[in-house]
Design an enzyme around this catalytic site. Structure first.
Site, short mmCIF file in Angstrom:
data_model
loop_
_atom_site.label_atom_id
_atom_site.label_comp_id
_atom_site.label_asym_id
_atom_site.label_seq_id
_atom_site.Cartn_x
_atom_site.Cartn_y
_atom_site.Cartn_z
N HIS A 11 0.82 -0.86 -0.01
CA HIS A 11 0.04 0.00 -0.06
C HIS A 11 0.88 1.21 -0.04
O HIS A 11 1.61 1.20 0.88
CB HIS A 11 -0.87 -0.20 1.15
CG HIS A 11 -2.12 -0.68 0.99
ND1 HIS A 11 -3.32 -0.65 1.76
CD2 HIS A 11 -2.44 -1.87 0.27
CE1 HIS A 11 -4.03 -1.43 1.31
NE2 HIS A 11 -3.76 -2.23 0.31
N TYR A 42 -9.78 5.39 7.63
CA TYR A 42 -10.02 5.73 9.05
C TYR A 42 -11.14 7.06 9.16
O TYR A 42 -10.80 7.92 8.60
CB TYR A 42 -8.77 6.13 9.74
CG TYR A 42 -7.65 5.06 10.00
CD1 TYR A 42 -7.29 4.67 10.85
CD2 TYR A 42 -6.74 4.82 8.92
CE1 TYR A 42 -6.38 3.43 11.23
CE2 TYR A 42 -5.84 3.92 8.83
CZ TYR A 42 -5.66 3.30 9.98
OH TYR A 42 -4.54 2.25 10.13
N PRO A 83 -4.96 -0.11 18.40
CA PRO A 83 -4.68 -0.56 17.04
C PRO A 83 -4.79 0.62 16.11
O PRO A 83 -4.66 0.24 14.77
CB PRO A 83 -5.87 -1.62 17.01
CG PRO A 83 -6.86 -1.31 17.64
CD PRO A 83 -6.29 -0.79 18.83
N LYS A 128 0.60 -0.64 15.02
CA LYS A 128 1.79 -0.56 15.69
C LYS A 128 2.06 -1.67 16.41
O LYS A 128 3.41 -2.26 16.72
CB LYS A 128 2.12 0.54 16.53
CG LYS A 128 2.05 2.14 15.80
CD LYS A 128 2.97 2.19 14.72
CE LYS A 128 3.10 3.21 13.83
NZ LYS A 128 3.97 2.96 12.75
N TYR A 142 3.52 6.51 10.61
CA TYR A 142 2.72 5.23 10.20
C TYR A 142 3.62 4.25 9.51
O TYR A 142 3.33 3.12 9.79
CB TYR A 142 1.51 5.75 8.89
CG TYR A 142 0.52 4.78 8.80
CD1 TYR A 142 -0.72 4.64 9.80
CD2 TYR A 142 0.50 3.95 7.71
CE1 TYR A 142 -1.47 3.71 9.53
CE2 TYR A 142 -0.59 2.94 7.57
CZ TYR A 142 -1.63 2.78 8.31
OH TYR A 142 -2.39 2.08 8.33
#
Length: 389
Positions: A72, A200, A292, A296, A384
């Site tokens: 991704h 998200y 979550p 991580k 991220y």
């Protein structure tokens, strides 16, 4: 039984550590309370940083990940109808890999016999002894008999509820914890994902996440009160609420299907310091838990294992104890940065029961800043995709 490193726990951290040690010629035995079938039945996250994929590559256990994993280049933050893309490839030059933790665990377990990595399954009453000395040992019961494993070091990779951290005296260690007032209700279904990248979403009803395990298996989550039970959420009600919270372009592409698995997971941030006491070292969830939101958990375990394996190998090969002495501080420095990012993203994307209009306006202002500032998006992307080791 005698070995150089006794590893408690056969989750990804224990398995990766065992493989890295065996690759370097260091003897290791993994002791696991559950059966292999139970370990492989656990549904976990699946966004892998470079630190994790690099370990699998270095171990030559990455063939299936390369074939089935989904690289991704970015992910999305949504607020109402607004979709903010974080282009991690353009901003950092790196990618993340979507490949389920269960698949990582399976690959590591399947490779263990040929690599000489012994795993003791279904070991009851695991206990750690004399780890304040240079001759620690582990006892456990199996098939009605007590067994003992003598080692030079013990690695506690047995998760939040395992015996390793609990064995450290209260006068020596300290835990830092934040418990969030909600959980994630998750559904796993064999349906195509609604978007080719993760979404998200911040909605007035609460957070939602659209993710996937493959192009034919989706994983969705919605924020729910801790008082909710699974029976409160039949499949159709869950799908309806998910579509309500996702932005229009995500909701329009949701394919509904029967649940392969549903669960409610509470969220917490937790760090235990130090991550070493005597001959005992902690790694992964035994030492820290992250919500979550930041993806991580597994990746922090991998960075712990990278530091710890290098330190143990240096000790056995060169009798060099400097890296072992530095392990806890070095690992914790990265842990706290990842805790900060996971906390930050959790605060930004969820609705908290105690929040008022001011708190909501702050969220809107922060999302506006992210949408209009490349610097803000780069900071999110860097965290991220994984900070440098």
């Amino acid at each position: 039984m005698r070995t150089q490193v006794a590893i408690i726990g056969s989750g990804p951290s224990g398995l990766m550590l065992g493989h890295l040690l065996r690759q370097a010629g260091v003897d290791a035995v993994i002791i696991e309370r559950q059966s292999s079938e139970h370990v492989l039945s656990r549904i976990r996250a699946g966004v892998l940083e470079t630190v994790t994929t690099d370990i699998l590559e270095d171990l030559d256990i990455a063939e299936r990940m390369r074939a089935e994993g989904l690289p991704h280049d970015g992910f999305n933050l949504a607020d109402g109808e607004r979709l903010i893309r974080i282009d991690i490839k353009a901003l950092t030059g790196k990618q993340v890999m979507v490949y389920g933790q269960t698949e990582v665990t399976k690959d590591l377990i399947d490779a263990a016999p040929s690599r000489g990595l012994e795993i003791v399954w279904e070991a009851d009453d695991v206990a750690l002894h004399d780890f304040e000395s240079d001759a620690p040992y582990v006892t456990y019961r199996k098939d009605g008999a007590e067994h003992r494993v003598d080692a030079r070091f013990i690695a506690g990779c047995d998760g939040f509820h395992g015996p390793s951290r609990k064995a450290i005296p209260e006068a020596v260690g300290k835990g830092f914890e934040k418990v969030y007032p909600f959980g994630w209700l998750g559904i796993l279904s064999d349906v195509p994902p609604c978007n080719h990248e993760l979404i998200y979403a911040n909605h007035e009803n609460g957070f939602a996440l659209a993710s996937m395990r493959s192009m034919t298996r989706s994983r969705y989550y919605i924020q729910v009160p801790l008082s909710d039970k699974l029976e409160d959420w039949p499949d159709e009600k869950l799908w309806d609420e998910l579509c309500r919270r996702l932005p229009p372009e995500g909701a329009a592409n949701v394919t509904r299907g029967p649940a392969l698995e549903k669960s409610i997971a509470p969220l917490r941030s937790y760090v235990f310091e130090p991550m070493r006491h005597g001959s005992l070292f902690l790694a992964g969830d035994a030492a820290h838990i992250v919500p979550p939101t930041g993806a991580k958990g597994l990746n922090l375990a991998a960075s712990d294992v990278r530091y710890l394996s290098q330190a143990l190998i240096a000790w056995f090969e060169k009798n060099d104890g400097d890296a072992l002495a530095a392990y806890s501080d070095k690992a914790l420095a990265r842990v706290w940065k990842s805790e900060r990012f996971s906390w930050q993203l959790t605060m930004l994307m969820h609705r908290f029961p105690e929040d008022g209009p001011f708190d909501r306006r702050i969220q809107i202002a922060e999302l506006d800043y992210v949408a209009t500032s490349e610097t803000a998006r780069r900071a999110i992307a860097e965290n991220y995709v994984g900070l440098p080791l």
